[in-house]
Motif scaffolding. Structure first.
Motif, short mmCIF file in Angstrom:
data_model
loop_
_atom_site.label_atom_id
_atom_site.label_comp_id
_atom_site.label_asym_id
_atom_site.label_seq_id
_atom_site.Cartn_x
_atom_site.Cartn_y
_atom_site.Cartn_z
N VAL A 1 57.17 -4.93 32.83
CA VAL A 1 56.80 -5.79 33.95
C VAL A 1 55.33 -6.17 33.76
CG1 VAL A 1 56.62 -6.03 36.45
CG2 VAL A 1 58.37 -4.55 35.47
N ARG A 2 55.02 -7.45 33.86
CA ARG A 2 53.65 -7.93 33.65
C ARG A 2 53.20 -8.65 34.92
NH1 ARG A 2 55.29 -11.84 29.26
NH2 ARG A 2 56.90 -11.98 30.83
N VAL A 3 52.19 -8.11 35.57
CA VAL A 3 51.72 -8.69 36.83
C VAL A 3 50.20 -8.78 36.80
CG1 VAL A 3 53.69 -7.90 38.16
CG2 VAL A 3 51.68 -6.44 37.96
N GLY A 4 49.66 -9.65 37.66
CA GLY A 4 48.23 -9.79 37.80
C GLY A 4 47.87 -9.89 39.26
N SER A 5 46.62 -9.54 39.60
CA SER A 5 46.23 -9.54 41.00
C SER A 5 44.73 -9.69 41.13
CB SER A 5 46.69 -8.25 41.68
OG SER A 5 46.26 -8.20 43.03
N GLU B 1 57.90 0.06 32.29
CA GLU B 1 56.57 0.05 31.66
C GLU B 1 55.78 -1.15 32.19
OE1 GLU B 1 54.61 -0.30 27.20
OE2 GLU B 1 56.66 0.42 27.44
N PRO B 2 54.91 -0.92 33.18
CA PRO B 2 54.16 -2.03 33.76
C PRO B 2 52.85 -2.30 33.02
CG PRO B 2 53.79 -0.07 35.04
CD PRO B 2 54.69 0.33 33.90
N THR B 3 52.47 -3.55 33.00
CA THR B 3 51.16 -3.96 32.53
C THR B 3 50.58 -4.88 33.58
OG1 THR B 3 51.84 -3.87 30.20
CG2 THR B 3 49.87 -5.15 30.72
N PHE B 4 49.41 -4.55 34.11
CA PHE B 4 48.86 -5.47 35.09
C PHE B 4 47.37 -5.67 34.87
CE2 PHE B 4 48.52 -1.49 37.54
CZ PHE B 4 47.27 -1.60 38.12
N ALA B 5 46.94 -6.89 35.22
CA ALA B 5 45.56 -7.29 35.03
C ALA B 5 44.95 -7.62 36.39
CB ALA B 5 45.49 -8.52 34.12
N PHE C 1 52.59 -13.51 32.84
CA PHE C 1 52.85 -12.65 33.98
C PHE C 1 54.22 -12.97 34.57
CE2 PHE C 1 48.12 -13.13 34.24
CZ PHE C 1 47.80 -11.85 33.86
N ASP C 2 54.86 -11.97 35.15
CA ASP C 2 56.09 -12.20 35.91
C ASP C 2 55.75 -12.77 37.28
OD1 ASP C 2 58.11 -11.14 34.06
OD2 ASP C 2 57.06 -9.24 34.35
N PHE C 3 54.71 -12.23 37.89
CA PHE C 3 54.20 -12.79 39.15
C PHE C 3 52.75 -12.34 39.30
CE2 PHE C 3 56.09 -8.70 40.41
CZ PHE C 3 55.08 -8.13 41.16
N VAL C 4 52.02 -13.02 40.19
CA VAL C 4 50.63 -12.66 40.44
C VAL C 4 50.38 -12.64 41.94
CG1 VAL C 4 49.82 -13.64 38.26
CG2 VAL C 4 49.79 -15.05 40.33
N ILE C 5 49.34 -11.92 42.34
CA ILE C 5 48.88 -11.94 43.72
C ILE C 5 47.51 -12.61 43.68
CG2 ILE C 5 48.44 -10.58 45.79
CD1 ILE C 5 50.00 -8.29 44.45
N ALA C 6 47.45 -13.82 44.18
CA ALA C 6 46.25 -14.62 43.99
C ALA C 6 46.21 -15.78 44.98
CB ALA C 6 46.20 -15.14 42.55
N ARG C 7 45.20 -16.60 44.84
CA ARG C 7 45.10 -17.85 45.60
C ARG C 7 45.39 -18.99 44.64
NH1 ARG C 7 41.31 -14.16 46.74
NH2 ARG C 7 41.23 -13.46 48.92
N LEU C 8 46.17 -19.96 45.06
CA LEU C 8 46.53 -21.07 44.18
C LEU C 8 45.35 -22.04 44.10
CD1 LEU C 8 48.95 -22.12 42.51
CD2 LEU C 8 49.48 -23.61 44.45
#
Length: 331
Positions: free
Chosen positions: A125-129, A153-157, A173-180
Motif C-alpha cells: 500500500v502506497r500512501v502520502g499525507s 507492507e505499507p509505504t507512506f510519504a 500513491f494509492d491515495f493521499v491526504i492533502a489539499r488539491l
C-alpha cells in the motif's frame, strides 16, 4: 562453432545461425509435470510406500503407479528402487525430490500471498499525507491494519500537497491526504470528507510568553518565527490571520520546512514555530513536554481543509481499501 541445439557458421561478413534441434522430449516432459505429480514423488520419498502416498493424495494406487512410471520414462531415469519393505530414492530420485520440494514450497507461498492479497490481508500500500493527518489519522489507521494483517507492507510519504497530488497523478500513491492544488481538475479525482487543520504556536518552555493566556498576534510580532516557505498552507494561514487582525506580520522570519531546524531554533532561542495541532501534540508529550509549550491564542488559526484524495481511474487493492476505510473513520 557448435552449440547445444544449434550450429553457427562464421564468415567474413558475419555469422549465420541455424537451429538444428530443440529437445522436444525434455520440453514436453516439463510441460506435462503438474503440482500433484511433484507432490506424489515427494510423498513417496517421505513414506517409502506408493500405496500410502497415493492414499494421502486421494488417488488410486494404479493411477499413482502410472504417474510414477510416466515420470521415470520421460525423465530417462529411475527415481526409486523397489524393495520388499518400501521404496528408496535413487540418486536421480533424490535430486528430483529436492527440486520438487522447492517448486512446491514456492507454489504454496504464491498461493498464500495471492490469497492474502485478494482478501486484503497482504500486499503493498502506497500512501502520502500532509503532516497533521499523517499523525492523527494515517498512523493510527496503519497500526490497526497491521495488527489485523501484519503481512500488509505499507509505504507512506509526508510532504506538501503539490508533491503528493503530483505523485498520485503519476500512480506512485494509492491515495493521499492533502489539499488539491488549484491547477488540477477536481473531476479527475475523488475527494472524500474534508477536515480543517488547526495551527498551534510552539515555543520553548523558557519563552517569555509561555504560560500566558489569551495572547493576541500583536504580542508575537517582536519575536523571531520559523515557518514554512511562502505558498504553504500554514504560511498562508498565518499571513491571513495577521492581515485579518490588521497587524503587520513578523519581520524576523526563518523559512524552513525541516522539523530538525524548527526544533533546533526552538531550543536555542525565543523563536515561535507554527505547526499543525497534531504535530504540537506529539512534540509536547513526554519526554519533550518539559521543553516545549503551546501558546494560548485568543483567536485560533485554521488552515484550509484537507481531503482524502484518490484518482478516479485507479483501482485500489483490497489492502489499500482496508487502510483507506481506517483513515476515513478518523477524519
Amino acid at each position: 562453432m557448435r552449440y547445444r541445439g544449434m550450429t553457427c557458421r562464421s564468415n567474413a561478413i558475419g555469422a549465420d545461425f541455424h537451429i538444428i534441434r530443440v529437445i522436444p522430449g525434455r520440453m514436453d516432459f516439463l510441460r506435462r509435470l503438474k503440482p500433484h505429480h511433484l507432490r506424489l514423488i515427494v510423498r513417496i520419498a517421505d513414506t517409502g510406500k506408493l500405496q500410502v502416498a497415493a492414499s494421502a493424495l486421494a488417488m488410486s494406487q494404479p493411477a499413482a503407479s502410472r504417474i510414477l512410471t510416466d515420470i521415470e520414462a520421460d525423465s530417462g531415469a529411475q527415481l526409486f528402487i523397489r524393495h520388499p519393505k518400501g521404496m528408496e530414492p535413487t540418486q536421480a530420485g533424490t535430486a528430483f525430490v529436492k527440486h520438487a520440494r522447492s517448486v512446491l514450497n514456492a507454489l504454496d507461498s504464491l498461493e498464500s500471498e495471492v490469497g492474502g492479497i485478494n482478501m486484503g490481508q497482504a500486499g503493498e500500500v502506497r500512501v502520502g499525507s500532509v503532516t497533521g493527518p499523517a499523525i492523527k489519522c494515517l498512523v493510527p489507521a496503519l497500526l490497526e491494519v497491521k495488527r489485523a494483517s501484519p503481512k500488509i507492507e505499507p509505504t507512506f510519504a509526508v510532504g506538501p500537497s503539490v508533491d503528493l497530488v503530483r505523485g498520485l497523478e503519476a500512480r506512485r500513491f494509492d491515495f493521499v491526504i492533502a489539499r488539491l492544488p488549484p491547477d488540477y481538475d477536481s473531476r479527475d479525482f475523488q475527494l472524500l470528507p474534508a477536515r480543517s487543520e488547526v495551527i498551534s504556536l510552539l515555543v520553548h518552555a523558557r519563552h517569555p510568553l509561555a504560560g500566558a493566556k489569551g495572547l493576541t498576534l500583536e504580542a508575537l510580532t517582536e519575536f523571531g518565527w520559523v515557518i514554512q516557505e511562502r505558498g504553504s498552507p500554514i504560511r498562508q494561514a498565518v499571513e491571513t490571520a495577521f492581515a485579518e487582525a490588521g497587524i503587520r506580520p513578523p519581520s524576523n522570519i526563518t523559512n524552513s520546512s525541516s522539523m530538525l531546524v524548527v526544533l533546533s531554533l526552538l531550543r536555542e532561542s525565543d523563536t515561535v514555530a507554527p505547526v499543525s495541532a497534531e504535530v504540537a501534540g506529539l512534540l509536547t508529550q513526554p519526554p519533550l513536554s518539559a521543553d516545549l509549550r503551546v501558546l494560548d491564542l485568543a483567536v485560533p488559526m485554521t488552515v484550509a481543509p484537507y481531503f482524502l484524495i484518490r484518482h478516479r481511474s485507479q483501482q485500489l487493492s483490497r489492502a489499500a481499501e482496508t487502510l483507506m476505510r481506517g483513515v476515513l473513520a478518523r477524519l
